[in-house]
Design a protein around this motif. Structure first.
Motif, PDB file in Angstrom:
ATOM      1  N   ASN A  23       8.600 -25.614 -41.237  1.00 27.98           N
ATOM      2  CA  ASN A  23       7.695 -26.365 -40.365  1.00 27.98           C
ATOM      3  C   ASN A  23       7.869 -27.869 -40.477  1.00 27.98           C
ATOM      4  O   ASN A  23       7.363 -28.617 -39.647  1.00 27.98           O
ATOM      5  N   ARG A  92       8.261 -21.732 -30.732  1.00 27.49           N
ATOM      6  CA  ARG A  92       7.218 -22.599 -30.201  1.00 27.49           C
ATOM      7  C   ARG A  92       7.440 -24.073 -30.542  1.00 27.49           C
ATOM      8  O   ARG A  92       7.092 -24.964 -29.776  1.00 27.49           O
ATOM      9  N   ARG A 121      -1.851 -19.626 -27.759  1.00 25.36           N
ATOM     10  CA  ARG A 121      -1.047 -20.796 -28.124  1.00 25.36           C
ATOM     11  C   ARG A 121      -0.727 -21.714 -26.938  1.00 25.36           C
ATOM     12  O   ARG A 121       0.444 -21.952 -26.610  1.00 25.36           O
ATOM     13  N   PRO A 122      -1.741 -22.249 -26.292  1.00 25.01           N
ATOM     14  CA  PRO A 122      -1.483 -23.172 -25.187  1.00 25.01           C
ATOM     15  C   PRO A 122      -0.968 -24.519 -25.706  1.00 25.01           C
ATOM     16  O   PRO A 122      -0.962 -24.753 -26.924  1.00 25.01           O
ATOM     17  N   ASN A 124      -2.170 -27.435 -24.130  1.00 21.98           N
ATOM     18  CA  ASN A 124      -3.031 -28.392 -23.430  1.00 21.98           C
ATOM     19  C   ASN A 124      -3.300 -29.657 -24.242  1.00 21.98           C
ATOM     20  O   ASN A 124      -3.340 -30.762 -23.685  1.00 21.98           O
ATOM     21  N   LEU A 125      -3.437 -29.522 -25.564  1.00 22.23           N
ATOM     22  CA  LEU A 125      -3.735 -30.704 -26.390  1.00 22.23           C
ATOM     23  C   LEU A 125      -2.536 -31.659 -26.416  1.00 22.23           C
ATOM     24  O   LEU A 125      -2.700 -32.884 -26.414  1.00 22.23           O
ATOM     25  N   SER A 162      -4.579 -29.954 -34.254  1.00 22.79           N
ATOM     26  CA  SER A 162      -3.352 -29.188 -34.000  1.00 22.79           C
ATOM     27  C   SER A 162      -2.153 -29.854 -34.686  1.00 22.79           C
ATOM     28  O   SER A 162      -1.916 -31.051 -34.523  1.00 22.79           O
ATOM     29  N   VAL A 163      -1.413 -29.040 -35.422  1.00 22.08           N
ATOM     30  CA  VAL A 163      -0.231 -29.541 -36.138  1.00 22.08           C
ATOM     31  C   VAL A 163       0.800 -30.040 -35.126  1.00 22.08           C
ATOM     32  O   VAL A 163       1.266 -31.182 -35.185  1.00 22.08           O
ATOM     33  N   GLY A 164       1.128 -29.186 -34.166  1.00 20.85           N
ATOM     34  CA  GLY A 164       2.164 -29.528 -33.188  1.00 20.85           C
ATOM     35  C   GLY A 164       1.774 -30.728 -32.345  1.00 20.85           C
ATOM     36  O   GLY A 164       2.603 -31.611 -32.088  1.00 20.85           O
ATOM     37  N   ASP A 304      -0.672 -19.065 -42.125  1.00 20.11           N
ATOM     38  CA  ASP A 304       0.632 -18.398 -42.227  1.00 20.11           C
ATOM     39  C   ASP A 304       0.731 -17.477 -43.448  1.00 20.11           C
ATOM     40  O   ASP A 304       1.626 -16.626 -43.513  1.00 20.11           O
ATOM     41  N   ILE A 326      -7.715 -19.743 -37.186  1.00 21.74           N
ATOM     42  CA  ILE A 326      -6.781 -20.610 -36.453  1.00 21.74           C
ATOM     43  C   ILE A 326      -6.255 -19.907 -35.204  1.00 21.74           C
ATOM     44  O   ILE A 326      -6.303 -20.457 -34.115  1.00 21.74           O
TER      45      ILE A 326
HETATM   46  C1  UD1 Z   1       1.987 -24.908 -36.652  1.00 22.91           C
HETATM   47  C2  UD1 Z   1       2.974 -24.153 -37.503  1.00 22.91           C
HETATM   48  C3  UD1 Z   1       2.500 -22.722 -37.710  1.00 22.91           C
HETATM   49  C4  UD1 Z   1       1.094 -22.704 -38.272  1.00 22.91           C
HETATM   50  C5  UD1 Z   1       0.165 -23.576 -37.433  1.00 22.91           C
HETATM   51  C6  UD1 Z   1      -1.230 -23.729 -38.017  1.00 22.91           C
HETATM   52  C7  UD1 Z   1       5.091 -25.158 -36.969  1.00 22.91           C
HETATM   53  C8  UD1 Z   1       6.436 -25.005 -36.353  1.00 22.91           C
HETATM   54  N1  UD1 Z   1       4.262 -24.129 -36.842  1.00 22.91           N
HETATM   55  O1  UD1 Z   1       1.941 -24.273 -35.397  1.00 22.91           O
HETATM   56  O2  UD1 Z   1       3.391 -22.074 -38.606  1.00 22.91           O
HETATM   57  O3  UD1 Z   1       0.604 -21.387 -38.262  1.00 22.91           O
HETATM   58  O4  UD1 Z   1       0.703 -24.896 -37.288  1.00 22.91           O
HETATM   59  O5  UD1 Z   1      -1.152 -24.221 -39.321  1.00 22.91           O
HETATM   60  O6  UD1 Z   1       4.795 -26.159 -37.614  1.00 22.91           O
HETATM   61  N2  UD1 Z   1      -3.952 -25.073 -29.756  1.00 22.91           N
HETATM   62  C9  UD1 Z   1      -4.476 -25.234 -28.498  1.00 22.91           C
HETATM   63  N3  UD1 Z   1      -3.872 -26.138 -27.670  1.00 22.91           N
HETATM   64  C10 UD1 Z   1      -2.802 -26.885 -28.044  1.00 22.91           C
HETATM   65  C11 UD1 Z   1      -2.282 -26.714 -29.344  1.00 22.91           C
HETATM   66  C12 UD1 Z   1      -2.867 -25.791 -30.173  1.00 22.91           C
HETATM   67  O7  UD1 Z   1      -5.453 -24.586 -28.123  1.00 22.91           O
HETATM   68  O8  UD1 Z   1      -2.317 -27.688 -27.245  1.00 22.91           O
HETATM   69  C13 UD1 Z   1      -4.557 -24.065 -30.662  1.00 22.91           C
HETATM   70  C14 UD1 Z   1      -3.575 -22.919 -30.956  1.00 22.91           C
HETATM   71  O9  UD1 Z   1      -3.582 -21.954 -29.947  1.00 22.91           O
HETATM   72  C15 UD1 Z   1      -4.094 -22.412 -32.270  1.00 22.91           C
HETATM   73  C16 UD1 Z   1      -4.607 -23.690 -32.960  1.00 22.91           C
HETATM   74  O10 UD1 Z   1      -4.791 -24.647 -31.919  1.00 22.91           O
HETATM   75  O11 UD1 Z   1      -5.161 -21.522 -32.065  1.00 22.91           O
HETATM   76  C17 UD1 Z   1      -3.662 -24.243 -34.002  1.00 22.91           C
HETATM   77  O12 UD1 Z   1      -2.424 -24.525 -33.429  1.00 22.91           O
HETATM   78  P1  UD1 Z   1      -1.450 -25.657 -33.990  1.00 22.91           P
HETATM   79  O13 UD1 Z   1      -2.062 -26.327 -35.172  1.00 22.91           O
HETATM   80  O14 UD1 Z   1      -1.050 -26.494 -32.836  1.00 22.91           O
HETATM   81  O15 UD1 Z   1      -0.248 -24.799 -34.471  1.00 22.91           O
HETATM   82  P2  UD1 Z   1       1.276 -24.989 -34.149  1.00 22.91           P
HETATM   83  O16 UD1 Z   1       1.617 -26.429 -34.173  1.00 22.91           O
HETATM   84  O17 UD1 Z   1       1.627 -24.169 -32.957  1.00 22.91           O
END
Ligand code: UD1
Length: 419
Positions: A23, A92, A121-122, A124-125, A162-164, A304, A326
């Protein structure tokens, strides 16, 4: 179809070296797009998600060389700005590349990302934040095009840490005009690792690892050599592997402080844990105790490792509970564990499970549905009596480096087959 074939019942004993973090590697590879100078990354794990990311970087025009865990990238001749749909769908984290491409080229074309099937996993953020930085989005024939003349720093408030999205904002605002502030940013160690790498290149980032991050735009980045942090989820998986097989393991090249909450839970179930600098030793108890876990954003218990602990707790004395906060659909793998004799009930709209420990787990043919769920089936196979076949192991190869070789070195009876 790739499968792991496991003859269970062998204790895991010995030592393994923790690989580089998946990650962290993915956003750090994206920094190569932003930086036109040569960049060298060490401790890059040899996993399929990294291979996918490197393929995209090549398509965009990067020159890449790889020697073991060292990857050198030059994006000097970067020309293309479109992420091919087929590669975008493979994982993703490809969405992170959008922030880097638009940050450098002021334009990017992409489609919705793929990844593990663990919820909606949208993105939108990500899109809302990038729009607030002055990036315009249009949709044409399933493709999303984003473009801008100037990226302007702004005050951004994330609805959820959100991490991403946090990573995408950091990457897209490195060259922004002015200051970008993120409130309610994700605090995961991988965010800090990304920021440390960019700071070493000359970016101005403050507060990474806390809820408030400030990025002051710069005009250029410098060449860099950077070592990626250890994979805390891989370390957690192997610790649980030793615990479920009543073994004793030493994990080297790791960062114990990133795993505080996980080590706390392993102690609670009765494991004997000792820490020395960058090593963790675990000695499993004869019988694991049941516990309750609730997944939370960092520094809480990592989502995870929820599937991994589920496998472990199927062998505990008494009933354990795990609440998933999550992702909304992360318990699909439990049905497969049940085929091996695990006693798991899914409650509360699929957000919580009760795991009643059983004496005997039996080998069976099971299917991975996602990366960590697949790894939990491997652990269950290690603890089971008889033969387990974990099908669709492609998911597992996305995120674990040489899983079978590492397990073999610890005494497991496991092989990988491709047919
Ligand atoms: C990253 C990790 C993943 C880990 C997750 C949470 C990477 C490559 N992957 O995933 O292994 O499980 O963090 O620690 O680093 N969400 C929204 N809208 C958005 C973005 C996220 O609703 O635009 C929601 C997701 O659906 C989920 C939650 O926010 O329910 C957490 O997602 P996020 O922290 O963004 O996880 P990832 O970055 O996808």
């Amino acid at each position: 179809m790739i499968s792991y074939v496991i003859n269970g019942g062998k204790e895991l004993n010995g030592e393994i070296k923790n690989s580089g973090s998946k990650n962290s590697a993915l956003p750090i590879l994206a920094t190569a797009i932003l930086n036109p100078n040569p960049v060298v990354f060490y401790n890059v794990p040899d996993i399929d998600d990294v291979k996918t990311t490197l393929k995209i970087l090549k398509v965009l025009g990067c020159k890449i060389t790889r020697e073991c865990d060292k990857i050198t990238i030059s994006s000097f001749n970067l020309k293309k700005t479109e992420i091919p749909e087929e590669l975008m769908h493979r994982c993703r984290s490809t969405v992170i590349l959008v922030g880097a491409i638009v940050g450098r080229m002021k334009r990017a074309t992409f489609s919705f990302p793929g990844g593990c099937n663990i919820g909606a996993r949208p993105i939108n953020l990500h899109i809302k934040a990038l729009k607030e930085l002055g990036i315009r989005f249009t949709e044409k024939q399933n493709k999303i095009i984003c473009a801008t003349k100037t990226i302007r720093g702004a005050k951004l408030q994330l609805e959820f840490p959100s991490v991403g999205a946090t990573e995408n904002i950091i990457l897209s605002s490195i060259y922004a005009k002015g200051v970008t502030r993120i409130s309610n940013a994700a605090k995961e160690p991988e965010i800090k690792d990304l920021a440390n790498c960019l700071k070493k290149m000359g970016a101005k980032i403050y507060g990474a690892g806390t809820s408030n991050i400030k990025i002051v735009g710069v005009n250029k980045l410098n060449p860099v050599q950077y070592k990626i942090m250890p994979d805390r989820i891989e370390a957690g998986t192997f610790l649980c592997g030793a615990a479920i097989t009543h073994g004793k393991i030493r994990i080297t090249n790791t960062n114990p402080s990133d795993l505080s909450n996980v080590l706390y839970k392993l102690k609670e179930i009765g494991c004997d844990i000792s820490i020395k600098n960058n090593e963790i030793c675990l000695k499993a108890p004869k019988k694991i105790k049941s516990i309750s876990i609730s997944t939370e954003p960092y520094p809480g218990f990592p989502t995870d490792l929820e599937p991994i602990f589920t496998a472990l707790l199927t062998k505990a004395k008494g009933t354990s509970k795990i609440e998933e906060n999550i992702f909304e659909n992360r318990f699909e793998f439990c049905k497969e564990l049940s085929k091996m004799g695990a006693d798991i009930k899914i409650n509360k709209n699929g957000r919580e499970i009760s795991i009643k420990g059983v004496e005997k787990i039996s080998g069976n043919v099971v299917k991975s549905k996602d990366l960590r769920g697949g790894a939990s089936l491997v652990l269950e196979g290690l603890a089971a009596e008889g033969k387990t076949v974990v099908e669709d192991a492609e998911y597992i190869l996305r995120g674990y480096e040489k899983l079978d070789e590492k397990l073999l070195s610890l005494g497991a009876n496991i092989k990988i087959i491709n047919k």
